[in-house]
Design a protein around this motif. Structure first.
Motif, mmCIF file in Angstrom:
data_model
loop_
_atom_site.group_PDB
_atom_site.id
_atom_site.type_symbol
_atom_site.label_atom_id
_atom_site.label_comp_id
_atom_site.label_asym_id
_atom_site.label_seq_id
_atom_site.Cartn_x
_atom_site.Cartn_y
_atom_site.Cartn_z
ATOM 1 N N VAL A 114 2.195 1.626 -3.556
ATOM 2 C CA VAL A 114 1.126 2.107 -4.433
ATOM 3 C C VAL A 114 0.837 3.586 -4.152
ATOM 4 O O VAL A 114 0.655 4.397 -5.078
ATOM 5 N N GLY A 115 0.864 3.955 -2.878
ATOM 6 C CA GLY A 115 0.637 5.347 -2.483
ATOM 7 C C GLY A 115 1.672 6.276 -3.090
ATOM 8 O O GLY A 115 1.360 7.365 -3.596
ATOM 9 N N ILE B 4 3.474 5.706 -5.792
ATOM 10 C CA ILE B 4 3.228 5.801 -7.246
ATOM 11 C C ILE B 4 2.101 6.802 -7.510
ATOM 12 O O ILE B 4 2.173 7.655 -8.399
ATOM 13 N N TYR B 5 1.063 6.713 -6.699
ATOM 14 C CA TYR B 5 -0.116 7.581 -6.859
ATOM 15 C C TYR B 5 0.268 9.047 -6.698
ATOM 16 O O TYR B 5 -0.261 9.929 -7.374
ATOM 17 N N LEU B 6 1.220 9.279 -5.753
ATOM 18 C CA LEU B 6 1.654 10.638 -5.463
ATOM 19 C C LEU B 6 2.292 11.293 -6.681
ATOM 20 O O LEU B 6 2.151 12.496 -6.919
ATOM 21 N N SER C 142 0.835 -1.209 0.000
ATOM 22 C CA SER C 142 0.000 0.000 0.000
ATOM 23 C C SER C 142 0.865 1.252 0.000
ATOM 24 O O SER C 142 0.542 2.254 -0.666
ATOM 25 N N ILE D 130 1.941 10.369 -9.993
ATOM 26 C CA ILE D 130 1.237 10.454 -11.283
ATOM 27 C C ILE D 130 -0.101 11.172 -11.199
ATOM 28 O O ILE D 130 -0.481 11.683 -10.215
#
Lengths: 148, 367
Positions: free
Chosen positions: A141-142, A144-146, A138, A148
């Protein structure tokens, strides 16, 4: 005598001797039991929504998880869940009920070694890696999310 | 004296005899093909105790008491107790030994503990150091499962090569003089490692050790497989037994119909045990019930009993080490006068109740 060659030869021989797991029946059982568990979860969700229509979606899914965890723990306690697991394999391990079972079963086994060092320490002996990898994943993934 | 030992085998001149034998098994084993032959079958896995470890200990105590009683001895008349089991620090044996006021020798040889303990005991008796020696082992499905694999109630599937640890305990009392079958020779095995790393395939890890020991027995005692009424391996299971047959054939020995494996025999196929039984209790209970009783009545004359063990440690396996196997062999011979009849089920039950009472009394007195 060359032990490496001997061992290699023996292990290859053993490998072809080992009876194979019959994939199709096991896959089928895992599929339908897993499906039934998910259907029960959906049923619980629909029931909750029918009784309390004002609840938000995330609250409903939290209640579903809590109820499924409770049911799986209860079934573990009365010695039913291991039989379901022996029959269904991954079908009953992958849903949240399997996670509940993996925490309840060591807790039951080690409760006679004391509350702290028995029950509390050993409780996560099976589920521990799942939690560690879950938290780690998590975080990744967090990140990566930050970006893109 | 030194000449008696040939390579790995010791041939006993003074005939250490089996004067007492007792077997106790769990409910699942009781429903198997040998259920009728065991001296006592437990009604549940807890045996009236709070934990499985305590249940196993009580089972072992029960077996030792039973065997000494059958040998018409009191527990105080035993000179030495040799015990082994599967748990860490062999706790079952060591804690059970507290109940007996005798020299205690704790051994670990995984599932081959029965043959090793009888081998050591027979050596002691043959040499004349001790008169009566009790040799016992035990294993319990629930304690072993917890230590070596997963919690009992975990809903996982067992791999097709896995075996079911037997719940059971067996005890043999050896003595000089008296009547009954005697230990003719013992062959202490070598630790054999063929590089098997799969913890769920112990049959394959043990088969090479069984082969090595079996060939040593044939070579050292100058016998052939046909010379024995029964060749019995410990707990290779179905797969292990098949591998052993292949390995032996490769070396030029053909095992015939007189070859059997305890692990393969102790359960019926429909009891959901995959490759069969394992654990010390597997071969210990069959040896102390079926084999010794048949030797007593003369139905079997010469038996080769090879108990096999996987010297497995979860720590070593997790570090990527392979599993060494071990096998110890005994040649047991019948000697006249033979007993005419076997004990009935009812007599066994009465005897077991009597042992239970004695044990209770003894434990209270001991504290």
């Amino acid at each position: 005598m060359n032990y490496k060659d001997r061992n290699k030869k023996y292990n290859e021989y053993v490998k072809q001797k080992i009876p194979k797991t019959r994939s199709w029946p096991t896959l089928f059982n895992a599929f339908w039991v897993g499906g039934v568990i998910c259907m029960i979860g959906q049923g619980i969700g629909d029931g909750i929504r029918a009784i309390w229509p004002d609840l938000s979606g995330s609250m409903v899914s939290a209640y579903i998880s809590i109820i499924l965890i409770f049911i799986a723990s209860l079934l573990t306690g009365i010695g039913v869940y291991d039989r379901i697991g022996a029959f269904a394999g991954a079908g009953s391990i992958v849903p949240i009920t399997g996670f509940s079972n993996s925490i309840t079963s060591p807790a039951m086994d080690y409760k006679n070694e004391g509350i702290i060092f028995g029950l509390c320490v050993k409780m996560f002996s099976i589920a521990g890696p799942v939690i560690v990898i879950g938290v780690l994943a998590s975080a990744v993934v967090g990140l990566i999310y930050l970006f893109i | 004296m030194i000449k008696e030992a040939k390579n790995q085998t010791i041939v006993f001149k003074n005939k250490p005899r089996i004067i007492g034998n007792y077997s106790i098994a769990g409910p699942k084993e009781g429903k198997g093909p040998f259920g009728e032959m065991f001296d006592y079958v437990m009604k549940d896995d807890f045996f009236g105790e709070k934990t499985y470890e305590k249940a196993e200990r009580k089972m072992l105590e029960h077996a030792i008491f039973g065997a000494t009683d059958k040998a018409l001895l009191r527990p105080d008349n035993i000179d030495m107790l040799i015990c082994g089991d599967l748990l860490n620090q062999i706790i079952t044996s060591s804690y059970a030994a507290r109940a007996f006021d005798v020299s205690y020798l704790g051994i670990f040889s995984a599932c081959s503990a029965m043959a090793l303990s009888i081998g050591i005991g027979a050596s002691m008796v043959n040499a004349g150091y001790f008169k009566n020696v009790a040799c016992a082992t035990s294993s319990h499905f629930s304690t072993a499962e917890r230590q070596f694999r997963f919690p009992l109630e975990l809903g996982n599937q067992r791999p097709p090569t896995s075996q079911w640890t037997c719940t059971g305990s067996g005890c043999t009392v050896l003595s000089l003089g008296g009547q009954g079958p005697y230990i003719d020779s013992v062959t202490f095995g070598k630790a054999m490692d063929y590089g098997v790393c799969d913890v769920n395939n112990m049959g394959a890890a043990m088969a090479p050790a069984a082969m090595e020991t079996m060939i040593s027995v044939f070579k050292d005692t100058k016998t052939k497989p046909e010379d024995y009424d029964l060749i019995l391996t410990g707990d290779l299971g179905k797969l292990g037994a098949e591998i052993l047959l292949d390995l032996m054939e490769e070396r030029g020995y053909k095992l015939g119909k007189n070859y059997c494996d305890c692990g393969q025999m102790i359960f019926y196929h429909d009891q959901n045990v995959l490759m069969g039984g394992s654990g010390c209790g597997c071969s210990a209970t069959i040896f102390n019930s079926y084999v010794v009783e048949r030797l007593k009545t003369g139905q079997l004359k010469k038996v080769l009993y090879i108990a096999t063990g996987a010297l497995l440690s979860t720590t070593a396996c997790q570090q990527g080490e392979s599993i060494p196997g071990i096998a110890h062999a005994l040649v047991v011979k019948a000697s006249p006068p033979f007993e005419e009849r076997t004990v009935t089920k009812k007599e066994k039950q009465q005897f077991a109740e009597n042992i239970k009472k004695q044990l209770k009394k003894y434990n209270v007195e001991g504290e």
